[in-house]
Design a protein around this motif. Structure first.
Motif, PDB file in Angstrom:
ATOM      1  N   GLU A  93       0.839  -1.213   0.000  1.00 45.33           N
ATOM      2  CA  GLU A  93       0.000   0.000   0.000  1.00 45.33           C
ATOM      3  C   GLU A  93       0.872   1.260   0.000  1.00 45.33           C
ATOM      4  O   GLU A  93       0.590   2.232  -0.703  1.00 45.33           O
ATOM      5  CB  GLU A  93      -0.919   0.030   1.227  1.00 45.33           C
ATOM      6  N   ARG A  94       1.900   1.247   0.813  1.00 45.12           N
ATOM      7  CA  ARG A  94       2.772   2.428   0.903  1.00 45.12           C
ATOM      8  C   ARG A  94       3.610   2.616  -0.343  1.00 45.12           C
ATOM      9  O   ARG A  94       3.919   3.755  -0.720  1.00 45.12           O
ATOM     10  CB  ARG A  94       3.654   2.316   2.150  1.00 45.12           C
ATOM     11  N   ALA A  95       3.991   1.529  -1.004  1.00 43.59           N
ATOM     12  CA  ALA A  95       4.773   1.651  -2.243  1.00 43.59           C
ATOM     13  C   ALA A  95       4.025   2.478  -3.282  1.00 43.59           C
ATOM     14  O   ALA A  95       4.619   3.246  -4.034  1.00 43.59           O
ATOM     15  CB  ALA A  95       5.088   0.264  -2.811  1.00 43.59           C
ATOM     16  N   ARG A  96       2.721   2.320  -3.291  1.00 52.43           N
ATOM     17  CA  ARG A  96       1.908   2.974  -4.312  1.00 52.43           C
ATOM     18  C   ARG A  96       2.066   4.507  -4.297  1.00 52.43           C
ATOM     19  O   ARG A  96       1.967   5.158  -5.332  1.00 52.43           O
ATOM     20  CB  ARG A  96       0.438   2.591  -4.078  1.00 52.43           C
ATOM     21  N   PHE A  97       2.289   5.073  -3.118  1.00 54.98           N
ATOM     22  CA  PHE A  97       2.434   6.529  -3.010  1.00 54.98           C
ATOM     23  C   PHE A  97       3.628   7.029  -3.821  1.00 54.98           C
ATOM     24  O   PHE A  97       3.585   8.134  -4.381  1.00 54.98           O
ATOM     25  CB  PHE A  97       2.593   6.933  -1.544  1.00 54.98           C
TER      26      PHE A  97
END
Lengths: 236, 236
Positions: A93-97
Motif C-alpha cells: 500500500e505504501r509503495a503505491r504513493f
C-alpha cells in the motif's frame, strides 16, 4: 520463450529515455532477470498493437503480456516472488504513493527543465507526433512549456521529502534500494539520457542517492547511452 | 500507572493543535489505547524537563518516557504489537517517507496559510515565546510569513501525490487508515483546530479523505474543540 520489453528509443537507437521503461529495467535488475529490450518509437503503434494499447513499457514473458510499469512490478512479484519489489500488505500500500510522488511531484518539474531536450532526442519519425500530442495535452507549445528556471524551482520544492529521507539513509527504502527507489529513479534517468542539465547540485543528498542508483545492479543506469555521448545528436 | 501525553494547548485549554501530538492521538486510537492528554504550553518547559528536552509530544507509559512522534509510533509497535502502525521491513522503511512528506511538503504551505491564526490560538503566556522563536527561525516577522494565497498555492502543488492515491483508495494505506494517514493528518488537524481557513475545496479527494479521517476511531478528530467553537477566541 524469453522475456522482452518494448522500450522507447530516440534518434539514436541506443537512447532509451522513457521514465516508465526505466522503472522496469531497475525492477528486472533487482530480480536478476534477463530481458531483451526492443527499441520502439512512439509511432510504432503497430508493433505493440497485440497489447491492446499504445504505450510502452510492454513486457512480454513467454505467453504473458503485461503493460503499465506498476502492473509489471506486480506481475514480477507474482511470478518471481524472490526479492520482492512491492511486497504485500502495508508495504505494498505504501509503495503505491511513490508512483504518484514520482509522476505528480517530480515529473512536472523535470519535464519543464528538459522538454526541448526530449524533443531533440526523439526519433525524427516521432517529432510531429511528439509535438502534436504534447501540445494538445499542455494546451501550450513545447517552447512555452520549456522553462528550466521554473522547472528546477518546482523540482527543488518537490525534492524536500526525499532530502529528509536521504539525509538519514542511503536509499528511500533504507539500507538497500527497492521499489520506492525504482519508481522514482525513472524521472532522473529520463533527464540523464536526454539532457545535459543538472537537476540537483552535487551537494544535495539526492545527488549522492542518484550516483548510488546509477551504480546499482552492475551499473544498469550508469551504462546507459546519453545524448551527450552520441555524435551529431544536436544536428537537425 | 497509566499512560499520559503532554499535549500542546492554546488560549483555551481545550484547544489542542500540535500536528505532532495529533499523530500520536490517532496512533493511540488506532491501537485502542487509553491515554490522559495533559494540557501543556510552550513555556511550560519545567513540566517536561524530566524528558531531557523541550518539545511535545512527551509520552509517558508507566516508567517509560518517549519523545518525538515517530519514536512514539515505534514504541507503541514494540510494546503493543497488535494492529501495527509502522510494521517491519519494507513497510517500515516506506512509512518513514510520509513523515518527511508531511513535514517538508505539506506543513510549509499549511503554515503560511494559518500562521496568524496559530498565533491567535496560542496561550497568552506563550505569545512572546512563539513570536520570538518563530521569527528567529524564519528570519522574518510572523506577519511577513503569513500569506494564505502563497500557502494555499504551495499546498495545492504538494497535495498532488495524495490526490492521485486518494482517487483510487479511501486512505493513503488503502482500504483502512494506517500510519501513513496518521503521519499526514496532523498537518490538517493543526489547521482545523486553529483556523477557519479551508485548506482544500470540497471537490478535492483530499477533502473527502479528511472527512473520513475526522470520523475515524469514534471521531477522535471530529470531536476536537476548534477555535471557532470558543467564545471570545478572537479577543486580544
Amino acid at each position: 520463450m524469453g522475456r522482452k520489453m518494448f522500450d522507447l528509443c530516440g534518434r539514436d537507437e541506443r537512447l532509451r529515455f522513457s521514465p516508465y521503461c526505466w522503472r522496469v529495467k531497475y525492477a528486472l535488475a533487482h530480480k536478476g532477470l534477463d530481458c531483451e529490450f526492443v527499441p520502439w518509437k512512439f509511432t510504432d503503434k503497430e508493433a505493440i498493437a497485440f497489447s491492446d494499447q499504445t504505450k510502452v513499457p510492454v513486457f512480454v514473458d513467454g505467453d504473458q503480456t503485461v503493460v503499465d510499469s506498476y502492473e509489471i512490478f506486480r506481475y514480477l512479484d507474482r511470478v518471481y516472488p524472490d526479492k520482492p519489489l512491492l511486497g504485500e500488505g502495508a508495504a505494498a500500500e505504501r509503495a503505491r504513493f511513490f508512483k504518484f510522488y514520482a509522476e505528480r511531484s517530480l515529473a512536472p518539474g523535470v519535464m519543464r527543465t528538459i522538454l526541448m531536450d526530449v524533443f531533440n532526442a526523439v526519433h525524427p519519425d516521432d517529432r510531429d507526433y511528439f509535438r502534436t500530442s504534447r501540445e494538445k495535452a499542455f494546451g501550450r507549445t513545447l517552447e512555452e512549456m520549456h522553462s528550466p528556471s521554473q522547472g528546477l524551482s518546482m523540482l527543488d520544492k518537490a525534492l524536500e521529502p526525499m532530502r529528509g529521507r536521504l539525509d538519514e539513509s542511503p536509499f528511500l527504502e533504507g539500507d538497500e534500494a527497492g521499489a520506492a527507489d525504482y519508481l522514482v529513479v525513472g524521472a532522473f534517468m529520463w533527464a540523464r539520457v536526454t539532457s545535459a542539465a543538472d537537476l540537483v547540485s552535487n551537494a544535495d543528498p539526492v545527488y549522492a542517492w542518484f550516483q548510488r542508483m546509477l551504480d546499482l545492479h552492475g551499473g544498469v543506469g550508469r551504462n546507459a547511452t546519453r545524448i551527450v555521448d552520441v555524435d551529431g545528436a544536436y544536428a537537425n
